[in-house]
Design a protein around this motif. Structure first.
Motif, PDB file in Angstrom:
ATOM      1  N   GLN A   1       7.938  -6.129   0.421  1.00  0.00           N
ATOM      2  CA  GLN A   1       8.256  -7.461  -0.115  1.00  0.00           C
ATOM      3  C   GLN A   1       7.245  -7.852  -1.196  1.00  0.00           C
ATOM      4  OE1 GLN A   1       8.406  -9.883   3.444  1.00  0.00           O
ATOM      5  NE2 GLN A   1      10.636  -9.782   3.515  1.00  0.00           N
ATOM      6  N   MET A   2       5.976  -7.545  -0.950  1.00  0.00           N
ATOM      7  CA  MET A   2       4.963  -7.865  -1.948  1.00  0.00           C
ATOM      8  C   MET A   2       5.243  -7.101  -3.254  1.00  0.00           C
ATOM      9  SD  MET A   2       0.823  -7.337  -1.798  1.00  0.00           S
ATOM     10  CE  MET A   2       1.005  -5.644  -1.281  1.00  0.00           C
ATOM     11  N   LEU A   3       5.568  -5.816  -3.113  1.00  0.00           N
ATOM     12  CA  LEU A   3       5.861  -5.015  -4.309  1.00  0.00           C
ATOM     13  C   LEU A   3       7.104  -5.522  -5.024  1.00  0.00           C
ATOM     14  CD1 LEU A   3       5.051  -1.458  -2.890  1.00  0.00           C
ATOM     15  CD2 LEU A   3       3.666  -2.801  -4.509  1.00  0.00           C
ATOM     16  N   LEU A   4       8.124  -5.923  -4.272  1.00  0.00           N
ATOM     17  CA  LEU A   4       9.333  -6.474  -4.899  1.00  0.00           C
ATOM     18  C   LEU A   4       9.024  -7.748  -5.669  1.00  0.00           C
ATOM     19  CD1 LEU A   4      12.120  -5.985  -2.199  1.00  0.00           C
ATOM     20  CD2 LEU A   4      12.066  -5.003  -4.499  1.00  0.00           C
ATOM     21  N   ALA A   5       8.144  -8.573  -5.103  1.00  0.00           N
ATOM     22  CA  ALA A   5       7.789  -9.840  -5.764  1.00  0.00           C
ATOM     23  C   ALA A   5       7.102  -9.600  -7.104  1.00  0.00           C
ATOM     24  CB  ALA A   5       6.894 -10.669  -4.855  1.00  0.00           C
ATOM     25  N   LEU A   6       6.491  -8.427  -7.273  1.00  0.00           N
ATOM     26  CA  LEU A   6       5.817  -8.109  -8.538  1.00  0.00           C
ATOM     27  C   LEU A   6       6.808  -7.732  -9.643  1.00  0.00           C
ATOM     28  CD1 LEU A   6       2.790  -6.020  -7.227  1.00  0.00           C
ATOM     29  CD2 LEU A   6       2.784  -8.382  -8.049  1.00  0.00           C
TER      30      LEU A   6
ATOM     31  N   ARG B   1      -2.344  -2.533   5.129  1.00  0.00           N
ATOM     32  CA  ARG B   1      -2.212  -3.707   4.246  1.00  0.00           C
ATOM     33  C   ARG B   1      -3.137  -3.560   3.038  1.00  0.00           C
ATOM     34  NH1 ARG B   1      -2.203  -6.224   9.368  1.00  0.00           N
ATOM     35  NH2 ARG B   1      -0.145  -7.013   9.873  1.00  0.00           N
ATOM     36  N   GLN B   2      -4.346  -3.074   3.288  1.00  0.00           N
ATOM     37  CA  GLN B   2      -5.301  -2.869   2.190  1.00  0.00           C
ATOM     38  C   GLN B   2      -4.776  -1.822   1.209  1.00  0.00           C
ATOM     39  OE1 GLN B   2      -8.229  -4.708   1.651  1.00  0.00           O
ATOM     40  NE2 GLN B   2      -7.906  -3.740  -0.326  1.00  0.00           N
ATOM     41  N   ALA B   3      -4.147  -0.780   1.724  1.00  0.00           N
ATOM     42  CA  ALA B   3      -3.579   0.250   0.856  1.00  0.00           C
ATOM     43  C   ALA B   3      -2.499  -0.345  -0.052  1.00  0.00           C
ATOM     44  CB  ALA B   3      -3.002   1.395   1.689  1.00  0.00           C
ATOM     45  N   PHE B   4      -1.628  -1.187   0.511  1.00  0.00           N
ATOM     46  CA  PHE B   4      -0.602  -1.843  -0.305  1.00  0.00           C
ATOM     47  C   PHE B   4      -1.248  -2.743  -1.357  1.00  0.00           C
ATOM     48  CE2 PHE B   4       2.698  -0.659   2.789  1.00  0.00           C
ATOM     49  CZ  PHE B   4       3.763  -0.405   1.940  1.00  0.00           C
ATOM     50  N   LEU B   5      -2.280  -3.482  -0.973  1.00  0.00           N
ATOM     51  CA  LEU B   5      -2.968  -4.338  -1.945  1.00  0.00           C
ATOM     52  C   LEU B   5      -3.595  -3.509  -3.065  1.00  0.00           C
ATOM     53  CD1 LEU B   5      -4.677  -6.986   0.356  1.00  0.00           C
ATOM     54  CD2 LEU B   5      -2.895  -7.404  -1.348  1.00  0.00           C
ATOM     55  N   ASN B   6      -4.211  -2.378  -2.706  1.00  0.00           N
ATOM     56  CA  ASN B   6      -4.815  -1.506  -3.717  1.00  0.00           C
ATOM     57  C   ASN B   6      -3.773  -0.995  -4.694  1.00  0.00           C
ATOM     58  OD1 ASN B   6      -7.212  -1.871  -2.329  1.00  0.00           O
ATOM     59  ND2 ASN B   6      -7.241   0.165  -1.430  1.00  0.00           N
ATOM     60  N   VAL B   7      -2.617  -0.597  -4.168  1.00  0.00           N
ATOM     61  CA  VAL B   7      -1.542  -0.099  -5.027  1.00  0.00           C
ATOM     62  C   VAL B   7      -1.002  -1.228  -5.898  1.00  0.00           C
ATOM     63  CG1 VAL B   7       0.841   0.771  -4.997  1.00  0.00           C
ATOM     64  CG2 VAL B   7      -0.901   1.852  -3.568  1.00  0.00           C
ATOM     65  N   ALA B   8      -0.773  -2.387  -5.294  1.00  0.00           N
ATOM     66  CA  ALA B   8      -0.226  -3.524  -6.051  1.00  0.00           C
ATOM     67  C   ALA B   8      -1.155  -3.935  -7.185  1.00  0.00           C
ATOM     68  CB  ALA B   8       0.017  -4.700  -5.111  1.00  0.00           C
TER      69      ALA B   8
ATOM     70  N   ARG C   1       4.635   0.362 -12.205  1.00  0.00           N
ATOM     71  CA  ARG C   1       5.995   0.738 -11.833  1.00  0.00           C
ATOM     72  C   ARG C   1       6.047   0.916 -10.326  1.00  0.00           C
ATOM     73  NH1 ARG C   1       7.226   5.964 -15.217  1.00  0.00           N
ATOM     74  NH2 ARG C   1       9.242   5.228 -14.593  1.00  0.00           N
ATOM     75  N   TRP C   2       7.242   0.967  -9.764  1.00  0.00           N
ATOM     76  CA  TRP C   2       7.417   1.050  -8.313  1.00  0.00           C
ATOM     77  C   TRP C   2       6.712   2.297  -7.777  1.00  0.00           C
ATOM     78  CZ3 TRP C   2       9.024  -2.424  -4.928  1.00  0.00           C
ATOM     79  CH2 TRP C   2       9.299  -2.002  -3.620  1.00  0.00           C
ATOM     80  N   PRO C   3       5.851   2.132  -6.773  1.00  0.00           N
ATOM     81  CA  PRO C   3       5.103   3.273  -6.240  1.00  0.00           C
ATOM     82  C   PRO C   3       5.911   4.083  -5.224  1.00  0.00           C
ATOM     83  CG  PRO C   3       4.447   1.290  -5.103  1.00  0.00           C
ATOM     84  CD  PRO C   3       5.442   0.866  -6.174  1.00  0.00           C
ATOM     85  N   THR C   4       5.405   5.254  -4.951  1.00  0.00           N
ATOM     86  CA  THR C   4       5.974   6.109  -3.906  1.00  0.00           C
ATOM     87  C   THR C   4       5.163   5.931  -2.625  1.00  0.00           C
ATOM     88  OG1 THR C   4       4.524   7.965  -4.427  1.00  0.00           O
ATOM     89  CG2 THR C   4       6.621   7.833  -5.652  1.00  0.00           C
ATOM     90  N   PRO C   5       5.720   6.336  -1.496  1.00  0.00           N
ATOM     91  CA  PRO C   5       4.925   6.289  -0.269  1.00  0.00           C
ATOM     92  C   PRO C   5       3.622   7.081  -0.399  1.00  0.00           C
ATOM     93  CG  PRO C   5       7.232   6.637   0.281  1.00  0.00           C
ATOM     94  CD  PRO C   5       7.111   6.738  -1.224  1.00  0.00           C
ATOM     95  N   ALA C   6       3.664   8.194  -1.127  1.00  0.00           N
ATOM     96  CA  ALA C   6       2.451   9.015  -1.300  1.00  0.00           C
ATOM     97  C   ALA C   6       1.344   8.223  -1.991  1.00  0.00           C
ATOM     98  CB  ALA C   6       2.779  10.277  -2.100  1.00  0.00           C
ATOM     99  N   GLN C   7       1.705   7.357  -2.929  1.00  0.00           N
ATOM    100  CA  GLN C   7       0.687   6.553  -3.612  1.00  0.00           C
ATOM    101  C   GLN C   7       0.047   5.551  -2.664  1.00  0.00           C
ATOM    102  OE1 GLN C   7       3.585   5.659  -6.763  1.00  0.00           O
ATOM    103  NE2 GLN C   7       1.909   6.000  -8.213  1.00  0.00           N
ATOM    104  N   VAL C   8       0.837   4.981  -1.771  1.00  0.00           N
ATOM    105  CA  VAL C   8       0.284   4.041  -0.787  1.00  0.00           C
ATOM    106  C   VAL C   8      -0.602   4.806   0.198  1.00  0.00           C
ATOM    107  CG1 VAL C   8       0.828   2.408   1.055  1.00  0.00           C
ATOM    108  CG2 VAL C   8       2.168   2.398  -1.066  1.00  0.00           C
TER     109      VAL C   8
ATOM    110  N   PRO D   1      -7.351   3.415   3.411  1.00  0.00           N
ATOM    111  CA  PRO D   1      -8.797   3.548   3.587  1.00  0.00           C
ATOM    112  C   PRO D   1      -9.163   4.438   4.780  1.00  0.00           C
ATOM    113  CG  PRO D   1      -8.151   1.238   3.436  1.00  0.00           C
ATOM    114  CD  PRO D   1      -6.900   2.037   3.573  1.00  0.00           C
ATOM    115  N   ALA D   2     -10.315   5.055   4.671  1.00  0.00           N
ATOM    116  CA  ALA D   2     -10.834   5.870   5.775  1.00  0.00           C
ATOM    117  C   ALA D   2     -11.073   4.980   6.989  1.00  0.00           C
ATOM    118  CB  ALA D   2     -12.130   6.546   5.347  1.00  0.00           C
ATOM    119  N   PRO D   3     -11.006   5.571   8.168  1.00  0.00           N
ATOM    120  CA  PRO D   3     -11.249   4.749   9.363  1.00  0.00           C
ATOM    121  C   PRO D   3     -12.700   4.279   9.414  1.00  0.00           C
ATOM    122  CG  PRO D   3     -11.097   7.064   9.956  1.00  0.00           C
ATOM    123  CD  PRO D   3     -10.741   6.957   8.501  1.00  0.00           C
ATOM    124  N   PRO D   4     -12.920   3.182  10.089  1.00  0.00           N
ATOM    125  CA  PRO D   4     -14.301   2.723  10.209  1.00  0.00           C
ATOM    126  C   PRO D   4     -15.104   3.737  11.020  1.00  0.00           C
ATOM    127  CG  PRO D   4     -12.854   1.416  11.606  1.00  0.00           C
ATOM    128  CD  PRO D   4     -11.983   2.327  10.799  1.00  0.00           C
ATOM    129  N   PRO D   5     -16.387   3.861  10.731  1.00  0.00           N
ATOM    130  CA  PRO D   5     -17.187   4.825  11.491  1.00  0.00           C
ATOM    131  C   PRO D   5     -17.311   4.383  12.946  1.00  0.00           C
ATOM    132  CG  PRO D   5     -18.591   3.483  10.087  1.00  0.00           C
ATOM    133  CD  PRO D   5     -17.175   3.131   9.752  1.00  0.00           C
TER     134      PRO D   5
END
Length: 120
Positions: free
Chosen positions: A17-22, A61-68, A73-80, A85-89
């Motif tokens: 939805q966020m990507l569509l809004a863009l 969610r952070q990955a979607f924000l980074n991509v947005a 242009r519309w991203p692929t799942p691979a881009q997301v 992000p890496a897991p927390p230590p």
């Protein structure tokens, strides 16, 4: 995947939805967004990743924000997934203490003596 992955569908819906809004170039038509979600779910579920319902939603969610933030242009799942992000230590162990229990010191002394006698 650990437990239920209902959170995954919810996060993907929010992200798409966020990507569509863009109004990005090459975005899927509005009447195909349900099918788009189905395909993204299939892709994300097929990845050999260890999803954790406690930490993965926020990381996705952070990955979607980074991509947005970068998308023109519309991203692929691979881009997301590439922005996921890496897991927390894991929590750090407390520093070792020099207070060794007496029975351990005695056992070490016995072992030192035993091995020093074998060398003679």
């Amino acid at each position: 995947m650990q437990g239920s992955d209902e959170w995954l569908q919810d996060v993907l819906i929010d992200g798409l939805q966020m990507l569509l809004a863009l109004r990005l170039r090459d975005a899927p038509p509005a009447d195909t967004i349900t099918m788009t979600l189905d395909v993204w779910l299939l892709v994300f579920r097929s990845r050999p990743m260890r999803w954790d319902s406690a930490t993965s939603p926020q990381r996705l969610r952070q990955a979607f924000l980074n991509v947005a933030a970068k998308a023109e242009r519309w991203p692929t799942p691979a881009q997301v997934l590439a922005e996921y992000p890496a897991p927390p230590p894991p929590p750090a162990l407390p520093p070792p203490t020099s207070k060794m229990p007496e029975h351990v010191r005695e056992k070490l002394a016995q072992l030192r003596e035993h091995f020093s006698l074998k060398k003679r």
